[in-house]
Design a protein around this motif. Structure first.
Motif, PDB file in Angstrom:
ATOM      1  N   GLN A 120      -4.956   6.457   1.926  1.00 37.32           N
ATOM      2  CA  GLN A 120      -5.259   6.019   3.292  1.00 37.32           C
ATOM      3  C   GLN A 120      -5.003   4.531   3.468  1.00 37.32           C
ATOM      4  N   VAL A 121      -5.419   3.770   2.469  1.00 36.55           N
ATOM      5  CA  VAL A 121      -5.212   2.307   2.560  1.00 36.55           C
ATOM      6  C   VAL A 121      -3.710   1.984   2.587  1.00 36.55           C
ATOM      7  N   MET A 122      -2.953   2.692   1.739  1.00 40.34           N
ATOM      8  CA  MET A 122      -1.503   2.457   1.739  1.00 40.34           C
ATOM      9  C   MET A 122      -0.885   2.779   3.095  1.00 40.34           C
ATOM     10  N   MET A 123      -1.304   3.920   3.657  1.00 42.59           N
ATOM     11  CA  MET A 123      -0.783   4.284   4.990  1.00 42.59           C
ATOM     12  C   MET A 123      -1.205   3.271   6.035  1.00 42.59           C
ATOM     13  N   ALA A 124      -2.526   2.882   5.954  1.00 47.03           N
ATOM     14  CA  ALA A 124      -2.998   1.886   6.929  1.00 47.03           C
ATOM     15  C   ALA A 124      -2.236   0.574   6.777  1.00 47.03           C
ATOM     16  N   LEU A 125      -1.990   0.200   5.507  1.00 48.32           N
ATOM     17  CA  LEU A 125      -1.224  -1.039   5.277  1.00 48.32           C
ATOM     18  C   LEU A 125       0.171  -0.949   5.884  1.00 48.32           C
ATOM     19  N   LYS A 126       0.789   0.198   5.636  1.00 51.81           N
ATOM     20  CA  LYS A 126       2.131   0.364   6.220  1.00 51.81           C
ATOM     21  C   LYS A 126       2.092   0.299   7.729  1.00 51.81           C
ATOM     22  N   GLN A 127       1.082   0.980   8.303  1.00 45.69           N
ATOM     23  CA  GLN A 127       0.978   0.941   9.767  1.00 45.69           C
ATOM     24  C   GLN A 127       0.736  -0.475  10.259  1.00 45.69           C
ATOM     25  N   LYS A 128      -0.166  -1.175   9.549  1.00 42.47           N
ATOM     26  CA  LYS A 128      -0.452  -2.557   9.956  1.00 42.47           C
ATOM     27  C   LYS A 128       0.796  -3.430   9.845  1.00 42.47           C
ATOM     28  N   GLN A 129       1.523  -3.222   8.766  1.00 40.76           N
ATOM     29  CA  GLN A 129       2.747  -4.029   8.610  1.00 40.76           C
ATOM     30  C   GLN A 129       3.740  -3.726   9.725  1.00 40.76           C
ATOM     31  N   MET A 130       3.894  -2.439  10.045  1.00 37.84           N
ATOM     32  CA  MET A 130       4.797  -2.072  11.145  1.00 37.84           C
ATOM     33  C   MET A 130       4.309  -2.666  12.456  1.00 37.84           C
ATOM     34  N   GLU A 131       2.971  -2.571  12.668  1.00 42.18           N
ATOM     35  CA  GLU A 131       2.434  -3.122  13.917  1.00 42.18           C
ATOM     36  C   GLU A 131       2.639  -4.629  13.973  1.00 42.18           C
TER      37      GLU A 131
END
Length: 1928
Positions: free
Chosen positions: A1506-1517
């Motif tokens: 979840q953290v990895m996905m959230a990190l990816k989403q945050k980076q994309m955002e």
């Protein structure tokens, strides 16, 4: 803020650079830019960034002030720089010209000095003049060096000057003055407008008011244009006048300087001459005099040289005028080169674009390099992590060993304490388990080591690959840097050229403004020049009188000089006498001293006279030069006035053209700049995103490598922290989003306000409906007309196809006939080339007939080919018209379909709008209800419904504008590339524009009704929204929101006004588009006509093109290339499919459990790497193949050029061979003719030899006969003499007997009888001799006449034959020459045809070169596409690699999970076994612990995921937010620039509105006053008003017609200008493209053409010479023919004379026969007499001999005795013996016997009075004289041409020929002494055969036999001759 300020600074720098670029097109650029920015603003204006705008207002104001100040400074500095640069340029040009003039003068003066040195050296004949010349040369060199040293200093001086503020102030004053003049001109324009309105208002009472207003507007516009053009003309005239004034001042100054230099030089030369002439001499007197003479001669020669130099100077002046004209031409050439530089600039722009693409590629490569570096770092990090893990495992082992030791100690203690076996078992189990764990860790370590080794190998391979890639990239980087440097240098040069061009433009404008002043000054200068010319004429008259006086004085001086020279000669004589006289030496020396003084005085006088003469000559020359200069200046002023007018027109056209080109270029550059900026931002964003992605992947990999429980916890904590930070950022971003939503609501409200402005659009749409109806009617009419035309054209095409088939059949028949005729012609030429002995006239006639037939057939063939070409053209035209009609039908159908689609889209958009409004109403109602409950809630985000329509409209408009710009940029690029196809593309673009306009109109027509309905709906919705807003505003506590909303409403009202202004501008643009539509329709018609012409030319060129297969080969190569590219595309698609299948396989395999999945992924990865390598190899192969194709194409071009050269060489060789063969055939014919002539001459000579032999035999027979006759004649007198002497002796012997008296009487009687007999004998002898002589003469004459006549006849025949032969030869020569002329004319025609073919081939080659260039460019584009595709594939491959890496990571994670699960399963089994054994509690605890651990692990893994996905989403955002922030900053920067521009634009618009309002008020007042006056006049004069209205209507109609004509002319002129400009651009582009390709070919063509031209010239000259020779020969032949005719006439006369002569010969033959009979009878009688008188002695002869003995002197009596002995028949020896016995011989006897006798009288013989003999002459001499007197004939002997007689053969044996004495006359010739050849002449001279007669009458002595005359000496006595005769 720093980046924002940096963006503003860059924008300011760009705007300042644009302002400094060109001030002339600044306002136009601002207007265009404001239009574009307003269009963008309609899209982008929103309430997103209100806070930023409020913050940036203060900064904008500050920056605007700075900007204004900088602009003012920049304008002032630019004005000053322009003026100073212009002045410095003029100064530089002047200095360069002065340097060149001074160098020329220096060289001329040095040459003069050298000449003077030579003359002085020759004059002084020693070193007397050397010092002077050296000093002069040193002075000149020093002056030149000083000038050269001074000149650079002057340059440094004026280059180092600083700018003055006075120039800026002056420029400001000039600007103010010009502004005042503009205001004055505007007031005048307004005044004339009022006047025109007053004049038109009088007659516009009853007319149509709208038409009058339109006419007034057009007149106003035309007058504005006229006033503007007049102002421009005045400025240009002023500039030209200033330039002309400067030129005149420069010319006058230079001329004065030249005159001063010439005067100084003349004075120096005079001083040199004086110093050279006045040096004292210290040589002797004679040498001094000699030197004086030499100096006088040298001075005279110097004077002549000076005159020659004056003539040369005049010639040099004329040459300078010519050079000035050539400089003008060079100026024009420079202007043309300027245009070429502009074209090169466009090319450089294209190359810059290519460089940018290359730079992007290099950036991509650099990114790849960075990625590879990142991968290497990742691998290194992974290695380090693996090493750390190994160390950690070692530490774990040590810990476990320590624990084991501790456990053993505890076991010992427990054994001692408790001695429990169960614990030991447990410990053993734990030990086994721990050992298993150790083994597993060791296995993991081994696997990690193997993986590390694999990673090391991969790392080494990657490092090697990276090293190679780095080397490649470094080489490519170096090449790119070199290319970048070169292109930057080219860019700098192009920018410098651009700046220079702009400066030149401004200088030209200034010159144009100055030309008006210079024209006025030129007129004034012209008048002054006329006055000066008059004065100079008077001065010339005076100078001419002075020159005459000087010449008189010079002549007088010359006379005095001559006198002095005579005195000098006398003095010389005296000196020589004084040298002889030593005593008078002192006096002579004194006299010499006086003479020397006089000579020195004379020299001085001479020098003075020469100085005066030279001064007079110099004044005369100066006056002449001034006169010429003034005349030349007058002519130059007139020519320059004309040139200035021409230059005005040309410069106007050039300025307009340059301004248009500059505008278009600046717009294109702006578009390119914006595109490049957008691309840069996109590239930066992409780079940032890629960097972030790579960072993410690196972090993930590092995490995956170092994944442990502790690492998971630390990562979990970090992820929680990051999650919290990201939540904070998300909250902030949500707030920003809410602010943005509020801004959107505000924009929606603004849009609801702006919807009210759509009512204006409805009015416009109604007008558009009317226009669309008319357009539809026109379209229907056009369709009907097109259908009719199509039917007519189809019929005509069918008929033409039938006629074409017939003509093709006829052409085939004609070609067959032509081939047959060619074969016949070749056969006839072969027959002609064979050597014929006698050319028959029939063959010549046949050949001429065949040639005429061939020419007729050729003409008919040409006519048929022309008909075929015309038919083909007509068919092509009809096909083109059919295609055009089909295209127009398709276009109309597509328009209808597009209109339907647009209608559907608009209906859908309006439905969406209505739905959005309904939703808005519901939401606002809910908001009102919620506001009453809770005030803190935020407003719900409104749907962007209203935005859709406006955004859609703006998008459509922007898309259309963008499409138009894109099309325009495409046209600009294709114009540079394509050549011939440009017109077609332009026509298609115009069609597209036309269609787009019609689509817009259709859309407007369709959407009018719906817009009306929807506008009502929108109004209702707006009312409801306003009511809801009122409710919202009624709620308490919203005062701040209300104030904020009021401020926003005010801002939106301002923006609404701006939008309304934009709409007004759009309406104006719509009207402009309508006018453009009409103009485009006209242009379409012209373009269609041009298209038809181009198609005709293309068809003609395709027909004219050679049938070689080069084009087919090129087509085949292109097809092969396209096929190969398709195959490669198919392969790439297959590879992409493979990659997709691999991805799916990997994903599917990721879900399946198993240990073999890792191996599969690695194998697939290796396969992918192999496929990538194969793809790279294939790409390299493709590039190599492409290069091979390019090289083959180039080789084919070179081979075609070489083949063309070989063709031309072969043609030249064939022509040379044909010339040689023709020459050889002519020479062969000549040799054959000469051989035949020589054979004929040999035959004639053989005949002549036979005739000559016959004549020789005849002559020998006649000679023998004549000799026999002469012998018989000579014998008869001798016999008679002997008889007489014998009788006398016999009588005398007995006479001494008794009776003397009787004897005396008898003797007397006998003497008397003997005398009588003697007289009778003598008479008979005389008659016989005369008869014999006459007969011989007559015989010889008759024979000579016969021979002469025969020879003359033969000669005439020979001459006739020779003339006939010459005539035949001349005829043959004429025929051969005529044939040669025909052949040469045919050869010339063939050469001309070949030249035409070569020209066509050249044009074809040029077209092929263009086609090849097009193909090459297409191939380049295709290669670029392939490269782009390969890049895309590489990017896809990289993405696949990344996915593969992710999948491999997932697989490893799964493997790790599997291992964990297997361990868990083992522990569970063990626990179950323990449970079975009864250890339930511990098992439960252990199971709970295991479960908790498993749950924790699962939770940790889930949290990690979840953290990895959230990190990816945050980076994309964050990446998206950063891109949005960048976009927002860019928009903010653009809006700032837009605000500044809009403010300036609004200020200008307000100024214009105020001016127009003032002018309108003035017009209103004047119109009201005029209306009052008109009302008063209407009441009084209605009839006058009617008549005036009629006249005004007539005038208006005429003005309308004139306006229509003027507009048409203007449109035609504009169309022609555009077409000509496009053609010029096309031709320039095609020329520039062809220059590189065809330079070598042109050089070879030039060389070949020059060689051929020289050959043709030589041949032409040879043919001219031959023609002249032939003319001369023809004239000579004519003369010969005339002579031959005269000879024929004379021959006819001669034949008549010959007939007469033959008759006379017959008569003479008869007389000869008669005389022959008489001769035979006389011979018989003589024989009888001889027989009867033989043995008797003649007494009379004896007596005479006896008496002669005593009469002779004693010294010669022996001769008489010898003669008497010979008469008596005694021997000579006996007589000599008797004479030797002097006393005892015969003499004694005779003396004794006749001692007592006296002298007796000699009988008187008849003597001639011319004899005159004395008494002292001997008897022999008297006898000889007697015989000579008797032998002289009465008639003179015939004359013979003795000098023409030549010896042919020796006389016959036994006879000797006698020669006549050549000194005697013909009349005194002796027949006895003459030879037989003389006695019998062969040629009798006739009266007509003299030397003055005809050529045919001249004797031919070469062919006649002659006899050798034997010379007789004059000293031989007559006695010796008589002895010889007596011997015979």
């Amino acid at each position: 803020m720093s980046s924002w300020l940096g963006g503003i600074g860059s924008g300011l720098g760009q705007s300042l650079g644009q302002v400094s670029g060109s001030l002339s097109s600044f306002t136009g650029q601002i207007s265009n830019f404001t239009k574009d920015m307003l269009l963008e603003g309609v899209e982008e204006v929103g309430g997103k960034f209100s806070l930023l705008l409020d913050m940036s207002l203060l900064q904008h104001e500050r920056l605007r002030k700075l900007h204004a100040e900088l602009e003012e400074k920049l304008e002032a500095a630019e004005i000053q720089i322009k003026r100073q640069s212009a002045e410095y340029r003029t100064l530089l040009q002047q200095k360069d010209v002065e340097i060149s003039h001074l160098k020329a003068r220096q060289s001329g003066l040095q040459e003069e000095v050298q000449k003077l040195q030579q003359s002085a050296q020759s004059a002084s004949a020693g070193p007397a003049m050397l010092p002077v010349t050296t000093t002069s040369s040193s002075t000149t060199s020093s002056s030149a060096s000083s000038f050269l040293s001074r000149h650079p200093g002057s340059h440094h001086g004026f280059h180092g000057e600083e700018m003055d503020l006075s120039d800026v102030i002056w420029s400001q004053q000039e600007i103010n003055r010009l502004s005042t003049e503009v205001m004055r001109l505007e007031s005048e324009v307004a005044h004339w407008r009022r006047m025109s309105q007053a004049s038109t208002a009088t007659g516009a009472g009853n007319g149509n008011h709208s038409e009058i207003l339109k006419l007034q507007r057009t007149i106003k516009e035309l007058r504005d244009e006229m006033s503007r053009e007049v102002d421009e003309h005045q400025h240009e005239l002023a500039a030209l006048q200033d330039a002309q004034r400067q030129k005149l001042a420069d010319v006058t100054r230079r001329h004065r300087q030249e005159l001063a230099e010439y005067e100084e030089r003349i004075e120096e030369l005079e001083e040199q001459i004086q110093s050279g002439g006045g040096q004292p001499t210290s040589v002797s007197d004679t040498s001094k005099l000699h030197e004086l003479h030499q100096t006088i001669q040298s001075l005279q020669e110097a004077a002549e040289q000076h005159e020659k130099q004056l003539a040369e100077l005049s010639a040099n002046l004329e040459e300078a005028q010519k050079i000035q004209a050539s400089l003008q031409l060079e100026k024009d050439d420079a202007q043309q080169e300027n245009t070429g530089l502009l074209q090169n600039y466009t090319r450089l722009q294209a190359s810059v674009a290519e460089l940018q693409t290359r730079v992007q590629e290099q950036e991509g490569k650099a990114l790849q390099k960075a990625q590879l570096d990142h991968e290497i770092q990742m691998l290194r990090n992974s290695l380090e992590a693996a090493e750390k893990e190994i160390e950690r495992l070692k530490n774990l082992e040590l810990n476990l060993q320590e624990r084991l030791k501790v456990a053993e100690e505890q076991l010992v203690s427990r054994n001692e304490a408790e001695s429990d076996l169960e614990s030991l078992d447990d410990l053993k189990a734990e030990l086994g388990r721990r050992e298993k764990i150790l083994r597993a860790t060791e296995e993991e370590r081994d696997t990690l080591m193997s993986e590390l080794e694999e990673l090391d190998q991969q790392n080494q391979e990657a490092t090697q690959h990276m090293i190679s890639v780095k080397e490649q990239l470094s080489g490519q980087l170096k090449e790119a840097e070199t290319e970048l440097k070169r292109m930057t240098a080219e860019l700098n040069t192009s920018s410098d050229q651009k700046m220079a061009l702009e400066q030149e433009l401004e200088t030209q404008k200034e010159k144009m403004s100055q030309s008006a002043f210079t024209l006025n000054e030129l007129h004034m200068g012209k008048q002054q020049l006329e006055r000066t010319v008059k004065e100079l004429k008077d001065k010339l008259g005076h100078s001419q009188e002075q020159i005459r006086d000087a010449r008189r004085e010079v002549t007088e001086l010359k006379k005095t000089l001559q006198e002095k020279e005579e005195l000098l000669s006398a003095a010389k004589a005296k000196l020589y006498e004084g040298g002889e006289r030593a005593s008078e030496a002192q006096g002579a020396n004194e006299a010499l001293a006086e003479k020397e003084r006089e000579l020195s005085d004379l020299r001085r006088e001479l020098d003075e006279m020469r100085c005066s003469h030279e001064k007079v000559m110099s004044e005369d020359y100066e006056l002449k030069v001034e006169n010429r200069r003034f005349k030349a200046d007058n002519e130059q002023t007139l020519g320059k006035v004309e040139e200035l007018t021409k230059q005005l027109k040309e410069s106007q056209g050039v300025l307009n053209r340059v301004v248009r080109e500059k505008d278009t270029r600046i717009e294109a550059l702006k578009l390119e700049k914006y595109q490049l900026e957008g691309e840069l931002t996109q590239a930066e964003n992409k780079l940032k995103e890629q960097v972030k992605q790579y960072q993410q992947t690196i972090e993930e990999l590092t995490r995956a490598r170092s994944m442990d429980a502790s690492a998971l916890q630390t990562e979990h904590e970090r992820a929680i922290k990051l999650n919290q930070e990201k939540d904070m950022e998300i909250a902030q971003l949500k707030r920003d989003v809410e602010q943005v939503a509020a801004d959107h609501r505000d924009t929606n409200e603004m849009l609801s306000i702006t919807v009210a402005g759509q009512q204006q659009l409805t009015d416009l749409l109604q007008e558009k409906d009317v226009f669309m109806d008319t357009l539809k009617q026109n379209a229907a009419d056009l369709q009907t007309e097109l259908d009719n035309k199509v039917s007519v054209f189809t019929k005509e095409v069918e008929t033409l196809k039938q006629s074409l088939d017939e003509k093709d059949k006829q052409l085939g028949g004609m070609k067959e006939e032509n081939s047959h005729l060619k074969e016949e012609i070749d056969r006839l030429r072969d027959q002609q080339s064979r050597p014929q002995p006698l050319a028959e006239p029939r063959t010549l006639d046949i050949i001429t007939e065949l040639e005429t037939e061939i020419t007729q057939l050729k003409s008919s063939r040409n006519a048929l080919e022309e008909e075929v070409q015309t038919l083909r053209r007509t068919t092509e035209e009809q096909q083109a018209s059919l295609l055009l009609s089909q295209q127009s039908l398709q276009a109309q159908q597509s328009e209808i379909e597009q209109a339907r689609a647009h209608h559907q889209q608009t209906t859908l958009n309006y439905d969406r709008l209505i739905q959005a409004r309904d939703e808005e109403i519901t939401r606002l109602q809910q908001n009102v209800e919620q506001l009453s409950e809770s005030q803190s809630r935020a407003n719900s985000p409104s749907v962007q419904g209203e935005v859709i329509l406006q955004e859609e409209k703006t998008q459509t408009l922007n898309q259309e504008n963008g499409n138009e710009k894109h099309d325009l940029s495409k046209v600009d690029i294709e114009r540079l590339v394509r050549g011939i196809k440009e017109k077609e593309t332009e026509i298609t673009q115009l069609n597209e524009k036309n269609l787009s306009l019609t689509r817009q109109l259709d859309q407007l027509v369709v959407s009018r009704d719906e817009v009306g309905k929807l506008s009502q709906m929108i109004m209702q919705k707006d009312l409801e929204i306003q009511a809801l807003h009122a409710r919202v505003s009624m709620g308490g506590g919203h005062s701040q929101d209300v104030m904020f909303l009021q401020q926003q409403l005010q801002a939106y009202a301002v923006e609404r006004e701006q939008v309304i202004a934009v709409l007004n501008e759009k309406t104006r643009e719509n009207s402009q588009l309508r006018s453009d539509y009409h103009r485009l329709m006209d242009i379409m018609a012209g373009k269609e006509a041009a298209l038809l012409k181009l198609q005709q030319e293309n068809q003609r060129l395709s027909n004219m093109s050679d049938p070689s297969g080069s084009q087919e080969m090129f087509k085949e190569t292109i097809q092969n290339l396209s096929r190969i590219i398709r195959e490669k595309d198919i392969e790439i698609d297959a590879l992409t499919q493979k990659c997709q299948t691999l991805v799916t396989v990997l994903q599917s395999s990721g879900g399946e459990p198993g240990a073999g999945s890792g191996g599969v992924s690695s194998n697939q990865f290796e396969e992918l790497l192999q496929e990538r390598d194969t793809l790279k190899q294939q790409v390299k192969k493709m590039e190599e193949w492409k290069q091979q194709v390019i090289t083959t194409v180039k080789n084919m071009q070179h081979e075609s050029a070489q083949l063309h050269e070989e063709l031309i060489k072969l043609q030249s060789q064939v022509s040379a061979d044909s010339d040689c063969s023709s020459k050889l055939s002519v020479d062969y014919a000549r040799l054959v003719q000469n051989y035949e002539q020589k054979e004929r001459r040999l035959g004639s000579l053989s005949l002549e030899l036979a005739q000559v032999q016959q004549t020789i035999t005849q002559l020998s027979s006649t000679k023998d006969v004549l000799l026999g006759k002469l012998d018989s004649v000579t014998q008869t007198p001798e016999v008679t003499a002997t008889q007489c002497s014998g009788s006398s002796l016999s009588t005398d012997a007995p006479s001494h007997q008794p009776d003397s008296a009787v004897k005396d009487e008898k003797m007397q009687q006998e003497v008397v009888q003997l005398k009588a007999q003697l007289t009778e004998k003598e008479n008979t002898i005389r008659t016989l001799q005369e008869n014999n002589h006459r007969l011989s003469n007559s015989a010889s004459a008759s024979e000579s006449e016969q021979r002469s006549q025969a020879e003359e006849a033969r000669q005439v025949r020979e001459r006739l034959e020779a003339l006939q032969r010459s005539v035949r030869e001349k005829d043959l020569l004429i025929k051969s020459k005529g044939d040669q002329l025909v052949q040469v004319s045919e050869a010339l025609r063939n050469r001309e045809n070949d030249n035409e073919v070569l020209k066509q081939a050249v044009t074809n080659l040029k077209e092929r070169a263009l086609i090849l260039e097009m193909d090459v460019k297409k191939l380049k584009e295709e290669n670029e596409l392939v490269a782009a595709r390969s890049r895309e594939k590489e990017s896809e491959f990289r993405a696949l690699q990344e996915t593969n890496m992710q999948v491999s990571l997932l697989l490893r994670e799964k493997e790790f999970e599997l291992s964990a699960m297997s361990e868990k399963a083992a522990t569970v089994e063990k626990l179950l076994k323990d449970k079975e054994q009864g250890r339930s509690g511990e098992l439960n605890q252990l199971l709970n612990e295991v479960k908790s651990m498993q749950d924790k692990a699962v939770a940790f893994q889930q949290e990690r995921d979840q953290v990895m996905m959230a990190l990816k989403q945050k980076q994309m955002e964050t990446a998206a937010l950063q891109s949005e922030l960048q976009h927002v900053r860019d928009k903010e920067h653009r809006l700032n620039l837009e605000l500044e521009r809009l403010r300036n634009h609004l200020l200008e618009i307000e100024d214009s509105y105020t001016r127009e309002a003032l002018a309108a008020e003035d017009r209103e007042t004047e119109l009201r006053r005029k209306v009052a006056l008109l009302d008063e006049r209407l009441a009084t004069s209605s009839s006058a008003v009617e008549s005036a209205s009629q006249q005004a209507s007539m005038q208006v109609e005429s003005l309308q017609e004139q306006l229509i004509g003027v507009v048409k002319q203007r449109d035609d002129a504009l169309v022609q200008l555009r077409t000509s400009q496009e053609q010029v651009n096309q031709y320039a582009v095609s020329l520039s493209n062809l220059q590189m390709v065809l330079e070598q070919f042109q050089q070879e063509e030039k060389a070949m053409y020059s060689a051929e031209l020289e050959k043709h010239k030589k041949e032409k000259e040879e043919w001219k010479r031959k023609a002249l020779k032939l003319e001369d020969q023809a004239s000579a032949l004519q003369i010969n023919l005339d002579e031959a005719n005269a000879a024929l006439d004379s021959a006819s006369r001669l034949t008549d004379q010959l007939d007469l002569k033959e008759e006379q010969i017959e008569e003479l033959k008869k007389q000869v026969d008669v005389r022959q009979e008489m001769l035979e009878e006389a011979q018989r009688k003589l024989m009888n007499l001889l027989n009867s008188t033989e043995g008797k002695i003649d007494k009379v002869l004896m007596r005479n001999l006896f008496l002669g003995y005593f009469h002779t002197p004693k010294t010669k009596r022996a001769d008489v005795l010898k003669l008497m002995g010979s008469v008596l028949g005694l021997n000579r020896e006996d007589v000599e013996k008797m004479l030797e016995d002097r006393g005892h011989g015969v003499t004694g006897w005779v003396s004794n016997w006749l001692g007592g006798r006296g002298a007796q009288s000699v009988p008187n013989t008849p003597q001639r009075p011319t004899s005159g003999q004395g008494l002292n002459s001997s008897f022999s001499e008297m006898f000889v004289k007697f015989l000579e007197m008797e032998s002289t004939p009465s008639l003179p002997a015939p004359k013979l041409p003795v000098h023409d007689i030549k010896p042919l053969s020796a006389p016959p044996a036994g006879r000797t020929s006698r020669a006549p004495v050549s000194q005697k006359r013909a009349g005194d010739s002796n027949p006895f002494l003459a030879p037989r050849s003389a006695a019998v002449p062969l040629l009798a001279g006739s009266g007509s055969g003299g030397p003055g007669g005809h050529l045919l009458m001249k004797p031919i002595s070469d062919t006649l036999p002659t006899f050798t005359p034997v010379p007789v000496s004059a000293e031989a006595s007559g006695g010796a001759v008589l002895k010889d005769l007596l011997k015979q």
